[in-house]
Design a protein around this motif. Structure first.
Motif, PDB file in Angstrom:
ATOM      1  N   LEU A  11      34.973   3.756  -8.790  1.00 49.98           N
ATOM      2  CA  LEU A  11      34.490   2.806  -9.790  1.00 49.98           C
ATOM      3  C   LEU A  11      33.835   1.596  -9.121  1.00 49.98           C
ATOM      4  N   HIS A  12      34.380   1.185  -7.977  1.00 49.62           N
ATOM      5  CA  HIS A  12      33.770   0.067  -7.248  1.00 49.62           C
ATOM      6  C   HIS A  12      32.338   0.395  -6.844  1.00 49.62           C
ATOM      7  N   TRP A  15      30.104   0.447  -9.902  1.00 46.95           N
ATOM      8  CA  TRP A  15      29.814  -0.920 -10.350  1.00 46.95           C
ATOM      9  C   TRP A  15      28.776  -1.567  -9.435  1.00 46.95           C
ATOM     10  N   ARG A  16      28.917  -1.353  -8.127  1.00 47.60           N
ATOM     11  CA  ARG A  16      27.971  -1.941  -7.172  1.00 47.60           C
ATOM     12  C   ARG A  16      26.581  -1.357  -7.370  1.00 47.60           C
ATOM     13  N   LEU A  20      27.118  -4.691 -11.122  1.00 49.81           N
ATOM     14  CA  LEU A  20      28.065  -5.302 -12.057  1.00 49.81           C
ATOM     15  C   LEU A  20      29.146  -6.143 -11.379  1.00 49.81           C
ATOM     16  N   ARG A  22      32.143  -7.505  -8.472  1.00 44.32           N
ATOM     17  CA  ARG A  22      33.264  -7.142  -7.598  1.00 44.32           C
ATOM     18  C   ARG A  22      34.560  -7.032  -8.404  1.00 44.32           C
ATOM     19  N   THR A  23      34.509  -6.250  -9.480  1.00 46.14           N
ATOM     20  CA  THR A  23      35.671  -6.132 -10.364  1.00 46.14           C
ATOM     21  C   THR A  23      36.795  -5.309  -9.753  1.00 46.14           C
ATOM     22  N   TRP A  24      36.470  -4.153  -9.213  1.00 44.49           N
ATOM     23  CA  TRP A  24      37.498  -3.189  -8.838  1.00 44.49           C
ATOM     24  C   TRP A  24      38.280  -3.547  -7.582  1.00 44.49           C
TER      25      TRP A  24
END
Length: 227
Positions: A11-12, A15-16, A20, A22-24
């Motif tokens: 998921l990281h 997202w990258r 999106l 650095r959420t994960w």
């Protein structure tokens, strides 16, 4: 922890790819803290996008400040020698500082300036090592060398980390890292930590790295000594 890693890593990277953020990594580090028994309580008001100068007690500090401040970190490049740790650190946008290689200082300054100018929160541990949590080790102004001169508009905020059972959870002396890790996981009691966000450094105290270091040391040391 392995399940968290397997869940968060794909998921990281997705997202990258989508830009999106650095959420994960934050989800992963917070989850590792939960598994470790870490209970974080925030005190004071943090300034988003600030450079945080904190005392250093344990590897748990990383988990706590990622959770409490969504922080990335400025770390010594010795960590980059360990492939797995380097990979984890890079996912959380860690900036590695090589103080012994003057040729790299310019690039390091640029990375830090770029991070702060884009509103990212960064944490640096000016002690340069860990203490037992009952006091602080003198902050080293040399560790702020890559921050001088301070980027225009940057906010520097001291942070005091106060563990309820500091001597029992601190990582000091010659204890191997793996032994400390296993000792922490073997605890039956929770690890309670107060994260004190102190007033940002201002005025003449921002003049240079030595004045910044002195102001941060006084602020953090004052809180730790009263605990």
């Amino acid at each position: 922890m392995l399940a968290l890693l397997i869940f968060c890593v794909p998921l990281h990277y997705l997202w990258r790819l989508l830009g999106l953020g650095r959420t994960w990594p934050r989800v992963f580090l917070t989850g590792v803290g939960v598994v470790s028994g870490l209970q974080v309580r925030r005190r004071g008001k943090r300034v988003p996008g600030a450079l945080l100068l904190a005392n250093h007690v344990s590897w748990l500090d990383i988990l706590a400040l990622s959770q409490a401040a969504n922080s990335a970190f400025v770390a010594h490049d010795g960590l980059a020698q360990f492939g797995f740790l380097k990979w984890l650190c890079e996912m959380n946008d860690t900036i590695f500082v090589a103080r012994h290689r003057r040729s790299d200082v310019g690039n390091q300054k640029e990375e830090i300036r770029d991070a702060l100018s884009h509103g990212k929160t960064l944490t640096l541990f000016p002690e340069g090592t860990t203490s037992d949590g009952t006091g602080i080790i003198p902050f080293k102004s040399s560790l702020l060398g890559a921050l001088e001169p301070l980027p225009e508009g940057a906010v520097v905020q001291p942070v005091a980390l106060l563990y309820e059972d500091a001597p029992e959870v601190s990582w000091v002396g010659e204890e191997p890292g793996l032994d400390n890790f296993k000792r922490i996981l073997a605890r039956l009691r929770p690890i309670r930590l107060d994260v004190h966000f102190l007033p940002p450094i201002a005025g003449d105290d921002l003049a240079n790295r030595k004045t910044i270091t002195a102001a941060a040391s006084e602020a953090v040391g004052g809180v730790v000594s009263r605990s």
